[in-house]
Structures are given as C-alpha cells and as structure tokens.
Enzyme design. Structure first.
Site, mmCIF file in Angstrom:
data_model
loop_
_atom_site.group_PDB
_atom_site.id
_atom_site.type_symbol
_atom_site.label_atom_id
_atom_site.label_comp_id
_atom_site.label_asym_id
_atom_site.label_seq_id
_atom_site.Cartn_x
_atom_site.Cartn_y
_atom_site.Cartn_z
ATOM 1 N N ASP A 98 113.210 58.708 168.906
ATOM 2 C CA ASP A 98 112.643 57.372 168.926
ATOM 3 C C ASP A 98 113.266 56.611 167.747
ATOM 4 O O ASP A 98 113.783 57.220 166.812
ATOM 5 C CB ASP A 98 111.128 57.470 168.796
ATOM 6 C CG ASP A 98 110.457 56.128 168.688
ATOM 7 O OD1 ASP A 98 110.782 55.231 169.484
ATOM 8 O OD2 ASP A 98 109.599 55.964 167.799
ATOM 9 N N ASP A 111 111.981 53.141 165.932
ATOM 10 C CA ASP A 111 111.052 52.643 164.920
ATOM 11 C C ASP A 111 110.023 53.709 164.556
ATOM 12 O O ASP A 111 109.295 54.202 165.412
ATOM 13 C CB ASP A 111 110.309 51.408 165.447
ATOM 14 C CG ASP A 111 111.253 50.275 165.823
ATOM 15 O OD1 ASP A 111 111.522 49.433 164.967
ATOM 16 O OD2 ASP A 111 111.717 50.247 166.984
ATOM 17 N N ASP A 120 107.016 59.263 167.186
ATOM 18 C CA ASP A 120 105.816 59.142 166.349
ATOM 19 C C ASP A 120 104.635 58.531 167.103
ATOM 20 O O ASP A 120 103.691 58.045 166.473
ATOM 21 C CB ASP A 120 106.115 58.318 165.094
ATOM 22 C CG ASP A 120 106.386 56.850 165.393
ATOM 23 O OD1 ASP A 120 107.024 56.566 166.427
ATOM 24 O OD2 ASP A 120 105.972 55.990 164.598
#
Length: 222
Positions: free
Chosen positions: A10, A12, A168
């Site tokens: 991922d 960001d 996240d």
C-alpha cells in the site's frame, strides 16, 4: 508454501509517510475558509482512507455538495505540494534494497488516483524501483476488491500466491486474502489508537518496516 517472488505495498501509511503533506493541504484549505489549523495527530489516521475522509475530518459539518467542492480544492492544493515533506517510512529504503538483493520484486497497489500516485513517485525518485504500480483508478475496482492485487501480480509476472501484500487498513487484509495472498499489517502506519488490528486477521504484524525482512526470513521464503 509458495516461494515469495514479490512484495506489494500500500502507498499512504505503509510505504510512504504522506500525512505531513496531506494534513498541510487540509490546513491550507482551512485557512482559505478562515478556519484555524487542525492538530496533525487529529488528522493523521484519516490519511490512509483518502481525500474524502481527510476533508470530512477537517470539515465535519459540510453538506454533501460543499464537501465535494472542498474535496476538489483540497486535491488541487495537495497536487501542488505532493512531496514537500513526504518520505519513505524510516527503514523502508533498506527494505527495498534488501528485496532487490533477494531478487524479490517490489510493487505498489493503492487506492490513490494515478494522477497523484505517479507524479509523487517520480518527484521522490522512486518510480523505477517498482515492477508495478496499480492506482485506485487503474481498474474498475479498488481495494478491498482483489482485482488490483491480481492485476499487480500479472504486471510483475508472478503468480498471486507468490506475492505478499503489506498495508495499514483492514481493507488491505481483505483484498490480499481475496487474492489468495498473505497479508501483513503495517502497525506503524495510519492506524487509529482505538483500532485493534489483530481483529483484521492478518498473517503478520509489522511494528516497523524492517520487521518485514524478519518475517520473510522466518518464513524461509518457501
């Protein structure tokens, strides 16, 4: 257990710490609207969920039409300051170097739009390091749908089962498992203080980027 031939990240909150620039753009927008800046820590966890969530956090009382206008302006401001403070998370550069040495490909699967993702990677001098980059508007589906991860595996010329995905957010675990990939949770990312990431069902949990290398070693890459 399949050989690990690619690690997909991922963007960001996992690969890049983009929150300083996104919070900066939000507070620039608030200044335009004659509002005081918001504390960084009150916005940081929204960044993993995209522009709409960030704007919602900054303007919780805006009606839908106003929120859309604010989001457009937010993105204009952010596009002009993509990489002022954005950096790889500490240790992530060493992780990417180690994956290169191990002949494990690196890729990105993000819900961030390509018109932001690609220039950001170019500005940071990172684009050439990745075998594939799949953005939120690359395909008809976004995470938590597995299609972006499967597409990334195809671009990297590896089988889905030979990839692992690091993210996240809970949708990252959902997307990875739907694509038959192990999912590692980046606890160092933009996780809210009240979130229990253990409930997401990840296959591993990283307190810092370098923990990825320990996980790969423990797995034996096989």
């Amino acid at each position: 257990m399949a050989l690990t031939r690619a690690v997909l990240f991922d963007l960001d909150g996992t690969l890049l710490d983009t929150a300083p620039d996104m919070v900066g753009a939000l507070n620039a927008l608030r200044r335009e609207e004659s509002l005081a800046p918001m504390p960084y820590d009150s916005i940081r966890s929204a960044v993993s969920h995209g522009a709409a969530r960030v704007v919602k956090a900054g303007f919780p009382d805006a009606n839908p039409e106003a929120a859309q206008q604010l989001q457009r302006r937010f993105l204009e401001i952010y596009r002009g300051a993509l990489s002022r403070e954005t950096r790889l998370f500490p240790g992530m550069g060493a992780v990417l170097d180690a994956l290169d040495r191990l002949s494990i490909k690196s890729g990105i699967v993000t819900n961030k739009a390509a018109w932001l993702t690609e220039p950001l990677l170019e500005e940071l001098g990172l684009r050439a390091r990745f075998a594939c980059v799949v953005s939120g508007d690359t395909l008809a589906e976004r995470k938590p749908h597995p299609m972006p991860l499967l597409h990334a595996a195809a671009l990297a010329e590896v089988a889905p089962g030979e990839c692992i995905y690091v993210g996240d957010a809970e949708r990252d675990v959902q997307a990875a498992h739907a694509a038959a990939m192990p999912a590692l949770v980046a606890n160092y990312g933009y996780v809210r203080a009240d979130e229990d990431t253990r409930q997401w069902g990840g296959d591993g949990y990283l307190e810092r980027p370098l923990d990825l290398l320990d996980w790969l070693e423990a797995r034996g890459r096989s």
